[in-house]
Design an enzyme around this catalytic site. Structure first.
Site, PDB file in Angstrom:
ATOM      1  N   GLY A  43     -19.659   6.630  -0.667  1.00 48.06           N
ATOM      2  CA  GLY A  43     -18.693   6.945  -1.707  1.00 48.06           C
ATOM      3  C   GLY A  43     -18.959   6.099  -2.941  1.00 48.06           C
ATOM      4  N   LYS A  59       0.850  -1.192   0.000  1.00 45.27           N
ATOM      5  CA  LYS A  59       0.000   0.000   0.000  1.00 45.27           C
ATOM      6  C   LYS A  59       0.880   1.234   0.000  1.00 45.27           C
ATOM      7  CE  LYS A  59      -4.527   0.501   0.028  1.00 45.27           C
ATOM      8  NZ  LYS A  59      -5.458  -0.376  -0.715  1.00 45.27           N
ATOM      9  N   VAL A 104     -18.069   3.109  -3.889  1.00 42.64           N
ATOM     10  CA  VAL A 104     -18.463   1.718  -3.654  1.00 42.64           C
ATOM     11  C   VAL A 104     -19.789   1.635  -2.899  1.00 42.64           C
ATOM     12  CG1 VAL A 104     -17.829  -0.457  -2.550  1.00 42.64           C
ATOM     13  CG2 VAL A 104     -16.088   0.897  -3.734  1.00 42.64           C
ATOM     14  N   TYR A 162     -22.229   3.741  -2.735  1.00 48.28           N
ATOM     15  CA  TYR A 162     -23.352   4.156  -3.566  1.00 48.28           C
ATOM     16  C   TYR A 162     -23.717   3.070  -4.571  1.00 48.28           C
ATOM     17  CZ  TYR A 162     -26.305   6.937  -6.617  1.00 48.28           C
ATOM     18  OH  TYR A 162     -27.372   7.398  -7.356  1.00 48.28           O
ATOM     19  N   GLY A 189     -21.542   4.906   4.676  1.00 49.03           N
ATOM     20  CA  GLY A 189     -20.588   5.425   3.698  1.00 49.03           C
ATOM     21  C   GLY A 189     -21.125   5.308   2.287  1.00 49.03           C
TER      22      GLY A 189
END
Length: 342
Positions: free
Chosen positions: A179, A76, A181, A183, A177
């Site tokens: 965002g 990452k 994903v 949504y 959440g």
């Protein structure tokens, strides 16, 4: 998975004060192949918290690739956002230069707070990057859509395990959440006639989900205790902790967020409460599966077929947990570690 008890291959802290650049690259494990994992750009409370986030995310990517049968390890990158940072192009090109120096040990892509344009700037410095303009992951936001699709299939598999039927019709799903994903997940759930309860710290996103999907809104701090069949964390990690677990009012936890458990022991706490937990790195693997297919020369159809295997992988983890009398979190870790030869 306790991050501080893990061994990491590399932890690189990058800093160039002349351009306001501060970043971290964490490479956890490359036994199965090059470390694959996106780059996020976020404002952290401290450099230490950014390092911890990078370490946890890199470890999660190792396990995610392993349980998904992908020929990659885990890594990452994190760019620390702050007031004195330079232009985005300068920052991402600086990151690309360092990634290029690693000569393929780490391959980056989009993550929280980063865009296709950012990856295009990385591409100017290195070929070890995905999600650039014209790539499979960048087309129509396929990575987010397939991550959401995998979570949707995982919710269905979890419902079948808990209730004997995979139908989501009239089931109450609380999505935390909204965002890209979160949504898209709501879209899949609404099309299957689920009843949605939603929240987001962005009032505009919350209103959009309410308008588009007929969802019931909740304040961010109220979603944890909302009565539901499935609680679906799709925001930041660490949401399942000593404070929140006792507030849960659900039968299943199945969402897209990475590192949902603040600590490994929280998986045991959830198990003790009789709540079915779909381990995050199993259910949210759609994005990395798309990237793996892209790197292998496959197309969107091939990517979707691979993402559809998430349901079987999750069902296998559930069966392992039952057979061994352990939590699903521990079972998933065991599956991953066996595949890694640990």
């Amino acid at each position: 998975m306790d991050v501080l008890k893990q061994s990491y291959e590399q932890l690189i802290f990058l800093q160039d004060l002349s351009i306001g650049f501060k970043a971290i690259i964490a490479i956890h494990n490359t036994k199965l192949g090059p470390a694959l994992g996106g780059c996020r750009m976020w404002q952290y409370a401290s450099d230490e918290s950014a390092i911890l986030d990078a370490l946890r995310l890199a470890q999660g990517m190792t396990y995610k690739s392993a349980v998904s049968g992908l020929p990659y390890g885990g890594g990452k990158a994190v760019i620390i956002s702050h007031a004195d940072q330079g232009p985005r192009e300068v920052l991402f090109r600086a990151l690309g230069q360092k990634i290029h120096d690693l000569q393929g040990t780490y391959i980056t892509g989009m993550d929280l707070g980063t865009t296709v344009t950012d990856m295009d700037w990385v591409r100017l410095e290195t070929s070890f990057v995905t999600d650039t303009t014209g790539s499979l992951g960048a087309v129509s936001e396929l990575t987010a859509k397939m991550t959401a699709y995998g979570v949707f299939l995982g919710i269905k598999a979890s419902l079948k395990r808990a209730y004997g039927s995979e139908t989501v019709k009239n089931k109450i799903i609380a999505v935390q959440g909204l965002g890209k994903v979160g949504y898209q997940l709501c879209r899949y759930l609404k099309q299957a006639d689920a009843t949605l309860v939603v929240t987001d710290i962005n009032p505009k996103l919350l209103k959009k989900a309410v308008d588009d999907f007929g969802a019931s809104p909740r304040r961010p701090h109220d979603i944890i205790s909302a009565p539901c069949d499935v609680f679906s964390p799709c925001a930041l990690g660490g949401i399942l902790n000593d404070t929140t677990i006792g507030q849960l009012n659900c039968s299943i936890i199945a969402g897209a967020a990475n590192n949902q458990l603040a600590e490994s022991r929280h998986g045991e706490m959830i198990h003790g409460l009789g709540i079915l937990y779909a381990p995050d790195y199993v259910i949210n693997a759609g994005g990395i599966i798309v990237t793996s297919v892209e790197l292998g020369g496959g197309d969107a159809v091939a990517a979707q077929k691979e993402v559809e295997k998430i349901s079987d992988t999750l069902t296998y983890v559930f069966s392992e947990a039952d057979a061994q009398g352990i939590s699903t979190a521990a079972a998933a870790d065991g599956v991953a570690e066996k595949l890694l030869g640990n």
